[in-house]
Design a protein around this motif. Structure first.
Motif, PDB file in Angstrom:
ATOM      1  N   LEU A 227       0.200 -11.986  -6.264  1.00 48.58           N
ATOM      2  CA  LEU A 227      -0.191 -10.635  -5.872  1.00 48.58           C
ATOM      3  C   LEU A 227      -1.623 -10.355  -6.318  1.00 48.58           C
ATOM      4  O   LEU A 227      -2.020 -10.652  -7.437  1.00 48.58           O
ATOM      5  CB  LEU A 227       0.745  -9.617  -6.528  1.00 48.58           C
ATOM      6  CG  LEU A 227       0.502  -8.153  -6.188  1.00 48.58           C
ATOM      7  CD1 LEU A 227       0.835  -7.886  -4.739  1.00 48.58           C
ATOM      8  CD2 LEU A 227       1.321  -7.261  -7.091  1.00 48.58           C
ATOM      9  N   LYS A 228      -2.450  -9.794  -5.407  1.00 51.13           N
ATOM     10  CA  LYS A 228      -3.820  -9.464  -5.791  1.00 51.13           C
ATOM     11  C   LYS A 228      -4.229  -8.064  -5.373  1.00 51.13           C
ATOM     12  O   LYS A 228      -5.328  -7.630  -5.698  1.00 51.13           O
ATOM     13  CB  LYS A 228      -4.801 -10.479  -5.210  1.00 51.13           C
ATOM     14  CG  LYS A 228      -4.810 -10.586  -3.699  1.00 51.13           C
ATOM     15  CD  LYS A 228      -5.796 -11.680  -3.284  1.00 51.13           C
ATOM     16  CE  LYS A 228      -5.784 -11.903  -1.782  1.00 51.13           C
ATOM     17  NZ  LYS A 228      -6.682 -13.003  -1.396  1.00 51.13           N
ATOM     18  N   TYR A 229      -3.381  -7.347  -4.671  1.00 49.51           N
ATOM     19  CA  TYR A 229      -3.751  -6.007  -4.246  1.00 49.51           C
ATOM     20  C   TYR A 229      -2.504  -5.128  -4.260  1.00 49.51           C
ATOM     21  O   TYR A 229      -1.573  -5.346  -3.509  1.00 49.51           O
ATOM     22  CB  TYR A 229      -4.355  -6.060  -2.846  1.00 49.51           C
ATOM     23  CG  TYR A 229      -4.741  -4.714  -2.287  1.00 49.51           C
ATOM     24  CD1 TYR A 229      -3.993  -4.126  -1.274  1.00 49.51           C
ATOM     25  CD2 TYR A 229      -5.852  -4.036  -2.762  1.00 49.51           C
ATOM     26  CE1 TYR A 229      -4.347  -2.889  -0.751  1.00 49.51           C
ATOM     27  CE2 TYR A 229      -6.220  -2.815  -2.241  1.00 49.51           C
ATOM     28  CZ  TYR A 229      -5.463  -2.241  -1.239  1.00 49.51           C
ATOM     29  OH  TYR A 229      -5.821  -1.024  -0.725  1.00 49.51           O
ATOM     30  N   LEU A 230      -2.454  -4.154  -5.173  1.00 44.27           N
ATOM     31  CA  LEU A 230      -1.310  -3.253  -5.300  1.00 44.27           C
ATOM     32  C   LEU A 230      -1.812  -1.820  -5.235  1.00 44.27           C
ATOM     33  O   LEU A 230      -2.564  -1.376  -6.103  1.00 44.27           O
ATOM     34  CB  LEU A 230      -0.593  -3.506  -6.633  1.00 44.27           C
ATOM     35  CG  LEU A 230       0.559  -2.527  -6.961  1.00 44.27           C
ATOM     36  CD1 LEU A 230       1.665  -2.648  -5.923  1.00 44.27           C
ATOM     37  CD2 LEU A 230       1.110  -2.800  -8.353  1.00 44.27           C
ATOM     38  N   ASN A 231      -1.409  -1.103  -4.192  1.00 41.57           N
ATOM     39  CA  ASN A 231      -1.836   0.275  -4.005  1.00 41.57           C
ATOM     40  C   ASN A 231      -0.614   1.133  -3.713  1.00 41.57           C
ATOM     41  O   ASN A 231      -0.029   1.052  -2.634  1.00 41.57           O
ATOM     42  CB  ASN A 231      -2.848   0.371  -2.850  1.00 41.57           C
ATOM     43  CG  ASN A 231      -3.419   1.774  -2.701  1.00 41.57           C
ATOM     44  OD1 ASN A 231      -2.940   2.719  -3.321  1.00 41.57           O
ATOM     45  ND2 ASN A 231      -4.434   1.913  -1.881  1.00 41.57           N
ATOM     46  N   LEU A 232      -0.211   1.922  -4.687  1.00 44.25           N
ATOM     47  CA  LEU A 232       0.888   2.884  -4.519  1.00 44.25           C
ATOM     48  C   LEU A 232       0.374   4.305  -4.704  1.00 44.25           C
ATOM     49  O   LEU A 232       1.131   5.212  -5.040  1.00 44.25           O
ATOM     50  CB  LEU A 232       2.000   2.595  -5.536  1.00 44.25           C
ATOM     51  CG  LEU A 232       2.694   1.235  -5.415  1.00 44.25           C
ATOM     52  CD1 LEU A 232       3.680   1.040  -6.556  1.00 44.25           C
ATOM     53  CD2 LEU A 232       3.397   1.101  -4.080  1.00 44.25           C
ATOM     54  N   SER A 233      -0.895   4.517  -4.466  1.00 44.70           N
ATOM     55  CA  SER A 233      -1.533   5.797  -4.783  1.00 44.70           C
ATOM     56  C   SER A 233      -1.060   6.921  -3.879  1.00 44.70           C
ATOM     57  O   SER A 233      -0.527   6.701  -2.792  1.00 44.70           O
ATOM     58  CB  SER A 233      -3.055   5.650  -4.666  1.00 44.70           C
ATOM     59  OG  SER A 233      -3.420   5.358  -3.341  1.00 44.70           O
TER      60      SER A 233
ATOM     61  N   CYS B 208       0.808  -1.198   0.000  1.00 41.27           N
ATOM     62  CA  CYS B 208       0.000   0.000   0.000  1.00 41.27           C
ATOM     63  C   CYS B 208       0.847   1.255   0.000  1.00 41.27           C
ATOM     64  O   CYS B 208       2.051   1.223   0.069  1.00 41.27           O
ATOM     65  CB  CYS B 208      -0.943  -0.028   1.207  1.00 41.27           C
ATOM     66  SG  CYS B 208      -2.640   0.257   0.765  1.00 41.27           S
ATOM     67  N   GLN B 209       0.141   2.347  -0.029  1.00 42.81           N
ATOM     68  CA  GLN B 209       0.726   3.654  -0.212  1.00 42.81           C
ATOM     69  C   GLN B 209       1.421   4.179   1.036  1.00 42.81           C
ATOM     70  O   GLN B 209       1.145   3.766   2.142  1.00 42.81           O
ATOM     71  CB  GLN B 209      -0.376   4.629  -0.594  1.00 42.81           C
ATOM     72  CG  GLN B 209      -1.503   4.634   0.413  1.00 42.81           C
ATOM     73  CD  GLN B 209      -2.671   5.436  -0.052  1.00 42.81           C
ATOM     74  OE1 GLN B 209      -2.644   6.039  -1.103  1.00 42.81           O
ATOM     75  NE2 GLN B 209      -3.714   5.455   0.739  1.00 42.81           N
ATOM     76  N   THR B 210       2.322   5.076   0.884  1.00 44.13           N
ATOM     77  CA  THR B 210       2.919   5.837   1.973  1.00 44.13           C
ATOM     78  C   THR B 210       3.502   7.094   1.366  1.00 44.13           C
ATOM     79  O   THR B 210       3.518   7.265   0.165  1.00 44.13           O
ATOM     80  CB  THR B 210       4.004   5.010   2.706  1.00 44.13           C
ATOM     81  OG1 THR B 210       4.428   5.731   3.853  1.00 44.13           O
ATOM     82  CG2 THR B 210       5.196   4.742   1.823  1.00 44.13           C
ATOM     83  N   GLY B 211       3.973   7.995   2.197  1.00 47.33           N
ATOM     84  CA  GLY B 211       4.455   9.272   1.681  1.00 47.33           C
ATOM     85  C   GLY B 211       5.862   9.148   1.123  1.00 47.33           C
ATOM     86  O   GLY B 211       6.831   9.533   1.789  1.00 47.33           O
TER      87      GLY B 211
END
Length: 785
Positions: free
Chosen positions: A454-460, A434-437
């Motif tokens: 992998l089934k969940y990729l969040n780099l937003s 997941c995302q971070t700053g």
């Protein structure tokens, strides 16, 4: 009221007058000769038809099978929608009318359904007072009136329903007064939900002592600030497994628990919710008797806790702990240490977003071997993330966004190079990221480094740059979520995974065509956002696989041409945003098949032709309609007045002419004060490990006081009409002044004549009014003051 309903009403009223003294009190003998082999009784069929006559027919008939003998449908009411009968006697025993988009009042004809055991009219728009005669339906075992608009007090007669097992009055926001003491007579109740009755009060909970069979109790929003010894009352309910007391003013109770009271057996509660009660750590002395090893779910969110006691670490059945929005700083290492007993072995979900955790993510996290979800976003964490977080064998969801943690991207790459777990572990590395700053550059080979599940990729919402071309490799075979939004990614997308359920590439620098959408063929896609990029070309005509798509957002790209025919397969789409692109031609007729659309934004394009009348006839769920800055011509169709849910109407900067329809006062949502209930929130079911159902909050660009503003979470509070910059003529219809809830009205730059309506001052919620650049005359109405 149409002719058929008027005749039905007259006939029903006459029947009601002649049967009030007999039929409503009539109790047919079970198994008597009044029914033949399960076919419904004439008397009960008439009662149902009279019930239907109390319903306001708005658009489509919500109960089309409920019809008279002269019409072609079946005359057997046991086969009508939502009706269940006893197979031997034919008596109606159940009415299930939930989610039927019904508006009206409860008809007294229900009294003639004297064998009714189940009545569920939840999630509709029933209004008026809950009738006193509801207490005469003495065979009821299940009663659900939730999510309606009933007002007044809860009738005392409800206490006569001694057979009730299930009672739900929740989310009738206009109910008020004291919870009637007669409710104590419902001694057979297993489920009682009084959630979100915020205007109702109770002096104490002693009436609960009589409900020894109670298994589920919801009283969220009802103040218990005066309820002494309420904990002791709860402990007396030995079958209670579910208790929710969110926002109940529990911090105001002077004596919540008495140790000197009679001894009770240990609590049977499995799920306990105490969120949003302004609690501090002094509550832990009375929380202790409520938290035994039966407890599986605990929610202490939105409070003022300085930490947690060590006894919470000894709850050997706890699987989910929610500690969100706590406003007191706590060291994360101390928090985890106090949970490190047997709780650390069983805990599967730990959600503590938007709290005040400080410090780093320590090595102690390795003790929580069952964790599948860990959300620590929007805290004050700093330092590093322990590499041992990647050794958690069951971790699927990790969100540490909006903190000041370092080396996160580097750790992701290290994590991806780890070997798969051996056969002795429950799962291989299938997990999420997941995302971070962070601000960094991702090399191209990064996209091929992930493990194969992998089934969940969040780099937003970062400042990551890098070229992305392939979103196909190394993804799990099931539904997959990819969120790269709000970064500086670039490149031409060539391949994507066929089983995507969520794809968000918005706010980046991607370019090229979007033919890759044709690779998503498994029918699982529910969310697609490619907005604010440089994609170009036409929408490929392959959207027939997108029948489960709820949100489609392609705004602010270089897309052009006409809309493809396959867009008609978006039958479950709720949000369709194609604004600020270069689409052209007339709006195709097949768009009317998208009947579930609530938000339609097609502004700043090159659409032309007359404004379609089918928008008002077919898209009855619309609450936002933005067609500004196009080439539409002709008059404003009066059919738009049928959109009773409409809150935002923007037809500005077109070539419209003629008069403003006087029927706009039928836009009933613009008459009501305040905001609607989550109109712009769209819910999704992804993984069961989420602590709350994932949702998407829509947004819209609206001209506000001369400048364009983007509204997000407050969009459901905006009620506006913008017809400016057209060629509209005639007078301003006085009916517009009946839209009391309107906060913005812009009719500027037209050819309107006559005077400003005298009663415009009754639009007391107006914050923005622009009538400039017209040919108006006369005085300013004194009501404007």
């Amino acid at each position: 009221m149409n002719l058929v309903l008027f005749i039905l009403f007259v006939v029903g009223f006459g029947w009601l007058k002649t049967t009030t003294s007999t039929s409503f009190n009539h109790q047919p003998v079970e198994g008597g000769g009044e029914a033949s082999s399960g076919k419904c009784l004439d008397e009960e069929r008439r009662a149902l038809l009279y019930f239907k006559a109390y319903i306001n027919q708005i658009h489509n008939d919500p109960l089309p099978t409920w019809t008279t003998k002269e019409e072609k449908a079946t005359n057997d009411c046991c086969k009508w929608q939502g009706v269940t009968c006893n197979e031997q006697t034919g008596h109606v025993t159940s009415l299930d009318l939930n989610y039927m988009v019904i508006k009206g009042k409860i008809s007294p004809s229900l009294l003639n359904l004297s064998y009714l055991e189940r009545l569920d009219i939840s999630h509709n728009s029933f209004h008026g007072a809950i009738p006193m005669f509801i207490g005469s339906l003495t065979k009821l075992r299940y009663l659900d009136l939730s999510n309606n608009s009933f007002y007044g007090t809860i009738p005392r007669s409800i206490g006569t329903l001694s057979e009730l097992r299930h009672l739900d009055l929740s989310k009738n926001f206009l109910l008020n007064g004291t919870i009637p003491p007669e409710i104590r007579n419902l001694t057979n109740l297993k489920v009682l939900s009084l959630r979100s009755l915020n205007n109702c009060t109770v002096e104490n909970l002693d009436w609960l002592y009589h409900m020894s069979q109670l298994e589920e109790l919801e009283m969220d929003g009802i103040s218990l600030g005066k309820a002494d010894n309420w904990v002791n009352v709860i402990l007396s309910l030995q079958k209670l497994s579910f208790l929710s007391l969110d926002e109940c003013d529990l911090s105001m109770a002077m004596h919540p628990y008495s140790n000197s009271s009679a001894n009770y057996s240990s609590s049977s509660i499995v799920s306990l919710g105490l969120g949003n009660n302004n609690l501090n750590s002094s509550m832990f002395h009375w929380l202790f008797p409520l938290t035994t090893n039966r407890l599986e779910i605990l929610d202490l969110s939105r409070n003022k806790l300085h930490g947690i006691p060590k006894y919470l670490g000894n709850l050997c059945s706890l699987t989910a702990f929610y500690f969100e929005n706590n406003i007191v700083p706590i060291k994360l290492s101390d928090f985890l240490n106090n949970l490190s007993g047997c709780t650390s072995i069983t805990l599967q979900e730990l959600s503590a977003l938007r709290s005040q955790f400080t410090g780093s993510l320590p090595d102690d996290i390795q003790k929580f071997s069952s964790l599948g979800l860990l959300t620590l976003s929007d805290n004050k964490l700093n330092g590093t993330i322990s590499h041992k977080v990647w050794l958690l064998p069951n971790l699927e969801i990790l969100d540490v966004s909006s903190n000041s943690l370092s080396d996160f991207l580097k750790l992701l790459q290290v994590r991806a190079s780890f070997p798969k777990m051996d056969s002795n572990t429950k799962k291989s590395y299938s997990s999420s990221h997941c995302q971070t700053g962070i601000s960094d550059t991702i090399p191209v080979e990064f996209w091929n480094m992930w493990p194969s599940q992998l089934k969940y990729l969040n780099l937003s919402s970062n400042n990551i740059t890098g070229k992305v071309t392939d979103l196909l490799s190394n993804f799990d075979s099931g539904p997959t979520i990819i969120d790269l939004s709000s970064n500086n990614f670039y490149g031409v997308i060539l391949n994507v995974f066929s089983s995507l359920s969520w794809l968000d590439l918005s706010n980046n620098k991607f370019h090229g065509g979007i033919s890759f959408l044709c690779q998503i063929v498994d029918g699982t896609l529910s969310f697609l956002d490619l907005s604010y990029n440089s994609f170009r070309g036409q929408i490929p005509d392959c959207l027939w696989h997108f029948k489960n798509l709820k949100v489609l957002n392609l705004q602010h790209n270089n897309l052009y041409g006409s809309l493809p025919t396959s867009i008609k397969y978006l039958i479950n789409t709720e949000v369709l945003n194609l604004s600020n692109t270069k689409f052209s031609g007339e709006l195709p007729l097949f768009l009317r098949e998208c009947t579930k659309v609530t938000i339609l934004q097609l502004g700043s394009n090159k659409f032309s032709g007359h404004m379609p009348i089918w928008i008002g006839e077919k898209l009855s769920r619309l609450y936002t309609l933005i067609l500004k800055s196009n080439n539409f011509s002709g008059t404003i169709p009066v059919q738009l007045c049928q959109l009773i849910n409409l809150q935002i109407l923007d037809l500005s900067i077109n070539n419209l002419y003629g008069a403003i329809p006087s029927c706009l006062n039928k836009l009933s949502m613009m008459i009501q004060d305040g905001h609607s209930r989550d109109q712009n929130v769209h819910y999704f079911n992804w993984f069961t490990t989420f602590s709350d159902q994932p949702k998407y909050v829509d947004h819209a660009s609206i001209v506000w006081q001369g400048s364009v503003r983007e509204f997000y979470s407050t969009l459901d509070m905006v009620k506006s009409i913008d017809l400016s910059n057209n060629n509209l003529t005639g007078q301003i219809p006085y009916e517009l002044t009946l839209l009391y809830g309107l906060i913005a009205l812009n009719l500027s730059n037209n050819a309107l004549v006559g005077e400003i309506p005298l009663k415009i001052g009754q639009m007391k919620d107006l914050l923005h009014l622009d009538l400039s650049r017209n040919h108006l005359s006369g005085h300013l109405p004194s009501s404007m003051s």
